[in-house]
Design a protein around this motif. Structure first.
Motif, PDB file in Angstrom:
ATOM      1  N   PRO A   8       0.800  -1.231   0.000  1.00  0.00           N
ATOM      2  CA  PRO A   8       0.000   0.000   0.000  1.00  0.00           C
ATOM      3  C   PRO A   8       0.829   1.277   0.000  1.00  0.00           C
ATOM      4  O   PRO A   8       0.308   2.340  -0.328  1.00  0.00           O
ATOM      5  N   VAL A   9       2.092   1.202   0.390  1.00  0.00           N
ATOM      6  CA  VAL A   9       2.930   2.384   0.506  1.00  0.00           C
ATOM      7  C   VAL A   9       4.253   2.141  -0.205  1.00  0.00           C
ATOM      8  O   VAL A   9       4.831   1.060  -0.112  1.00  0.00           O
ATOM      9  N   ALA A  10       4.730   3.154  -0.913  1.00  0.00           N
ATOM     10  CA  ALA A  10       5.993   3.028  -1.639  1.00  0.00           C
ATOM     11  C   ALA A  10       7.175   3.040  -0.668  1.00  0.00           C
ATOM     12  O   ALA A  10       7.101   3.587   0.429  1.00  0.00           O
ATOM     13  N   HIS A  11       8.275   2.422  -1.086  1.00  0.00           N
ATOM     14  CA  HIS A  11       9.536   2.498  -0.368  1.00  0.00           C
ATOM     15  C   HIS A  11      10.331   3.688  -0.925  1.00  0.00           C
ATOM     16  O   HIS A  11      10.172   4.064  -2.088  1.00  0.00           O
ATOM     17  N   LEU A  12      11.201   4.242  -0.128  1.00  0.00           N
ATOM     18  CA  LEU A  12      12.044   5.345  -0.560  1.00  0.00           C
ATOM     19  C   LEU A  12      13.480   4.867  -0.710  1.00  0.00           C
ATOM     20  O   LEU A  12      14.018   4.204   0.175  1.00  0.00           O
ATOM     21  N   ALA A  13      14.088   5.219  -1.824  1.00  0.00           N
ATOM     22  CA  ALA A  13      15.520   5.006  -2.031  1.00  0.00           C
ATOM     23  C   ALA A  13      16.174   6.381  -2.019  1.00  0.00           C
ATOM     24  O   ALA A  13      15.795   7.257  -2.785  1.00  0.00           O
ATOM     25  N   ILE A  14      17.141   6.562  -1.125  1.00  0.00           N
ATOM     26  CA  ILE A  14      17.716   7.881  -0.902  1.00  0.00           C
ATOM     27  C   ILE A  14      19.227   7.806  -1.044  1.00  0.00           C
ATOM     28  O   ILE A  14      19.888   7.000  -0.387  1.00  0.00           O
ATOM     29  N   GLY A  15      19.779   8.643  -1.925  1.00  0.00           N
ATOM     30  CA  GLY A  15      21.206   8.637  -2.194  1.00  0.00           C
ATOM     31  C   GLY A  15      21.947   9.705  -1.420  1.00  0.00           C
ATOM     32  O   GLY A  15      21.451  10.818  -1.218  1.00  0.00           O
TER      33      GLY A  15
END
Length: 468
Positions: free
Chosen positions: A425-432
């Motif tokens: 239901p919720v997106a994951h975050l990829a953070i650089g």
């Protein structure tokens, strides 16, 4: 996404020549093909390079002052590896980016396009196909730079960009330059029509500012960002001069027809109902994201009151034929945690995704954010819901707040990606966090994948990420 521990890098030759600029077709509607999501769960994983229903993340990591490589983390937490220029060509060079993860041939596996440059010569595009085994160097199409031009790479000289326009026919768009020249007149775009196999067919169309109905932007596409929605392409030209303000920035909307390209009115801080005014080095359009019927425009150099370079993001609604200003966000906007600081650069990276069940949100990187005297430019990311829902509030993520790791971040939030698992239901975050190479002052960067249930951290010097 399952808990992650390892990152994978992985990732035939097709030479293409430059085609002449195509005259613009009659004006056609802007088709978003992306209504605001209402479903609670995602219907498919994205990006999903091995088709297992779990989202995967690709990133560019610097391994030395002269070389970068692609690293991909798969959601199954099993496959691992690295992909360097030599793996694709057998010769020396670097995969510096940009990169783009999309399903180009509609087979259910996300493919990856990355720009790489040999030790000597012009840059190339590498199209790497997804499969049940993931990405493989054995499944690579090499696209040579058009005659007299070179694909723009992510480098100290500027930023390249890639995008996929999906209708009326799929087209891969890339920024290009004339090798060896750093003059603003020599930067443009090329668009490749894609066949049913997802590979380019025929010569590309060149899109040049000031030619064939394309506005003559001052500053051109030297440091460009791209975002797409249906047959619409948005081109960020942050170096553009607006009035007397150098580097105020602009966004150019383009509509692709069956054979031609139509330019729409250039969007700047002077556009009606866009708050603020053009200021030098505000960099309007330095970052772009389009999803769910919205376009987010990063303005990382904007001032907030008397705070220089605090940054801002302007949100637009993509209509049938227009971009409608929705709201300007800063760290002073009511409900957003944090406070504007000197050169926070809020808006350096932007993304749009489902931040709560059935709630679309804006994700903003502020890599210049500092916390305390000894925590200079560690960076932060703000997650901002675009609709009110009980329990769904804006939040600020930085080391020790929103997640805890043993890393010492430097410019966290310089790049962002949105990852979805099927049924999540919720997106994951990829953070650089790109880190810093400076002798004794070196600080290692990282890639953080943050979901509701797990956190995965990979050390390295990450400068760019893929997104769905």
């Amino acid at each position: 996404m399952k808990p992650l521990a390892l990152f994978v890098s992985c990732a035939s030759s097709l030479a293409l020549l430059l085609g002449g600029a195509t005259a613009p077709a009659a004006a056609t509607p802007i088709i978003t093909q992306q209504a605001v999501p209402t479903q609670v769960t995602s219907t498919a994983a994205a990006p999903d390079m091995d088709g297992d229903g779990l989202g995967d993340v690709a990133g560019i990591a610097r391994v030395s002052t002269t070389e970068s490589e692609v690293r991909v983390t798969y959601g199954d937490n099993v496959k691992s590896g690295t992909l360097r220029y030599a793996d694709l060509t057998g010769t020396t060079g670097t995969l510096s980016g940009p990169l783009l993860a999309r399903d180009f041939d509609g087979d259910g596996f996300t493919d990856l396009v990355v720009v790489g440059a040999p030790t000597s010569g012009t840059a190339k595009l590498f199209l790497i196909k997804g499969s049940k085994a993931g990405l493989s160097p054995a499944s690579v199409t090499t696209i040579e730079s058009p005659s007299g031009l070179s694909f723009q790479t992510d480098s100290d000289d500027g930023t390249g960009a890639l995008a996929l326009v999906t209708s009326p026919i799929p087209r891969l768009v890339a920024t290009v330059e004339i090798p060896g020249l750093q003059v603003e007149d020599h930067f443009s775009l090329v668009a490749y029509s894609l066949g049913t196999d997802g590979r380019p067919t025929g010569d590309p169309t060149r899109i040049v500012p000031g030619v064939a109905g394309i506005p003559h932007l001052k500053g051109r596409f030297r440091t460009a960002s791209l975002a797409s929605s249906g047959n619409q392409l948005f081109v960020g030209a942050p170096a553009a001069r607006v009035g007397g303000a150098s580097g105020a920035g602009a966004v150019l909307p383009l509509t692709f027809g069956a054979t031609g390209v139509t330019a729409h009115k250039v969007i700047t801080a002077n556009t009606a109902r866009v708050p603020g005014k053009p200021t030098s080095q505000a960099l309007f359009g330095d970052s772009l994201a389009a999803w769910g019927g919205y376009l987010a425009v990063g303005v990382p150099g904007a001032n907030s009151g008397k705070v220089y370079g605090a940054g801002a993001v302007q949100l637009f609604k993509i209509g049938a034929t227009t971009l409608k200003p929705v709201k300007r966000y800063t760290q002073e906007t009511k409900g957003i945690p944090g406070k504007s600081g000197f050169k926070d650069a809020f808006g350096t990276a932007v993304a749009i995704g489902r931040v709560c069940a059935s709630v679309t949100g804006l994700i903003v990187g502020a890599p210049g954010k500092s916390f305390g005297v000894y925590d200079r430019r560690s960076g932060a990311v703000n997650v901002i819901p675009l609709a009110k829902k009980a329990g769904c509030k804006a939040r600020q993520l930085y080391e020790g707040h929103g997640f805890v790791t043993n890393a010492s971040f430097y410019r966290f939030g310089s790049s962002l990606g949105v990852v979805s698992d099927k049924g999540d239901p919720v997106a994951h975050l990829a953070i650089g966090s790109p880190g810093l190479f400076a002798g004794d002052s070196s600080r290692e960067g990282s890639l953080l994948v943050l979901s509701q249930h797990s956190l995965a951290l990979k050390s390295g010097f990450y400068t760019a990420l893929s997104s769905r």
